[in-house]
Design a protein around this motif. Sequence first.
Motif, PDB file in Angstrom:
ATOM      1  N   GLY A 140      10.510   9.849  -2.455  1.00  0.00           N
ATOM      2  CA  GLY A 140       9.608   9.898  -3.593  1.00  0.00           C
ATOM      3  C   GLY A 140       8.172   9.697  -3.145  1.00  0.00           C
ATOM      4  N   TYR A 141       7.269   9.685  -4.120  1.00  0.00           N
ATOM      5  CA  TYR A 141       5.854   9.517  -3.829  1.00  0.00           C
ATOM      6  C   TYR A 141       5.255   8.529  -4.822  1.00  0.00           C
ATOM      7  CZ  TYR A 141       1.361  10.995  -1.998  1.00  0.00           C
ATOM      8  OH  TYR A 141       0.146  11.015  -1.371  1.00  0.00           O
ATOM      9  N   ASP A 142       4.433   7.632  -4.376  1.00  0.00           N
ATOM     10  CA  ASP A 142       3.698   6.628  -5.154  1.00  0.00           C
ATOM     11  C   ASP A 142       4.356   5.259  -5.194  1.00  0.00           C
ATOM     12  OD1 ASP A 142       1.477   8.105  -5.679  1.00  0.00           O
ATOM     13  OD2 ASP A 142       2.065   8.676  -7.698  1.00  0.00           O
ATOM     14  N   ASP A 143       5.584   5.091  -4.759  1.00  0.00           N
ATOM     15  CA  ASP A 143       6.261   3.790  -4.692  1.00  0.00           C
ATOM     16  C   ASP A 143       6.179   3.024  -6.007  1.00  0.00           C
ATOM     17  OD1 ASP A 143       7.871   1.893  -3.465  1.00  0.00           O
ATOM     18  OD2 ASP A 143       6.176   0.742  -2.730  1.00  0.00           O
ATOM     19  N   THR A 150      10.057   6.068  -0.134  1.00  0.00           N
ATOM     20  CA  THR A 150       8.878   6.574  -0.825  1.00  0.00           C
ATOM     21  C   THR A 150       7.636   6.518   0.059  1.00  0.00           C
ATOM     22  OG1 THR A 150       7.623   6.359  -2.890  1.00  0.00           O
ATOM     23  CG2 THR A 150       8.317   4.342  -1.849  1.00  0.00           C
ATOM     24  N   ILE A 151       6.634   7.265  -0.342  1.00  0.00           N
ATOM     25  CA  ILE A 151       5.325   7.233   0.299  1.00  0.00           C
ATOM     26  C   ILE A 151       4.407   6.417  -0.605  1.00  0.00           C
ATOM     27  CG2 ILE A 151       3.344   8.595   1.089  1.00  0.00           C
ATOM     28  CD1 ILE A 151       5.875   9.230   2.653  1.00  0.00           C
ATOM     29  N   ARG A 152       3.817   5.382  -0.048  1.00  0.00           N
ATOM     30  CA  ARG A 152       2.910   4.518  -0.814  1.00  0.00           C
ATOM     31  C   ARG A 152       1.473   4.872  -0.450  1.00  0.00           C
ATOM     32  NH1 ARG A 152       3.966  -1.500   0.120  1.00  0.00           N
ATOM     33  NH2 ARG A 152       5.675  -1.076  -1.310  1.00  0.00           N
ATOM     34  N   GLN A 153       0.667   5.104  -1.471  1.00  0.00           N
ATOM     35  CA  GLN A 153      -0.752   5.360  -1.267  1.00  0.00           C
ATOM     36  C   GLN A 153      -1.526   4.049  -1.398  1.00  0.00           C
ATOM     37  OE1 GLN A 153      -2.312   9.094  -3.180  1.00  0.00           O
ATOM     38  NE2 GLN A 153      -0.622   8.584  -4.546  1.00  0.00           N
ATOM     39  N   PRO A 209      -1.397   6.852   4.393  1.00  0.00           N
ATOM     40  CA  PRO A 209      -0.310   6.444   3.497  1.00  0.00           C
ATOM     41  C   PRO A 209       0.696   5.599   4.264  1.00  0.00           C
ATOM     42  CG  PRO A 209       0.046   8.680   4.213  1.00  0.00           C
ATOM     43  CD  PRO A 209      -1.269   8.244   4.793  1.00  0.00           C
ATOM     44  N   LEU A 248       4.877   4.833   4.730  1.00  0.00           N
ATOM     45  CA  LEU A 248       6.250   5.248   4.461  1.00  0.00           C
ATOM     46  C   LEU A 248       7.110   4.001   4.289  1.00  0.00           C
ATOM     47  CD1 LEU A 248       8.504   7.401   4.293  1.00  0.00           C
ATOM     48  CD2 LEU A 248       8.749   7.161   6.770  1.00  0.00           C
TER      49      LEU A 248
END
Length: 85
Positions: free
Chosen positions: A11-14, A27-30, A61, A63
């Motif tokens: 996923g993206y944004d955690d 997820t990828i955390r920004q 970012p 991971l």
Amino acid sequence: LSVPKDIAIVGYDDMPLAGSQTISLTTIRQPIERLAEQSIAALTGPSGDGPFAALRILVAPELIERRSTLGTDAANKPRRRVARS
């Protein structure tokens, strides 16, 4: 299909739900705070190129690896990796 046996999901944004015991989504955390700080500094700081100068802001970012990519035998404790920019 079985996750992560047959397919891995990232996923993206955690979002908070991603780390729940039931979901455990990799997820990828920004770095939202860092993005905001750099954006505000760019908008309020001096610019020698005029008001419409192009600006590029790069932040790395992170991971967060969880069970959706690590397999069912992996612990639910997330592993973190920061991308190098």
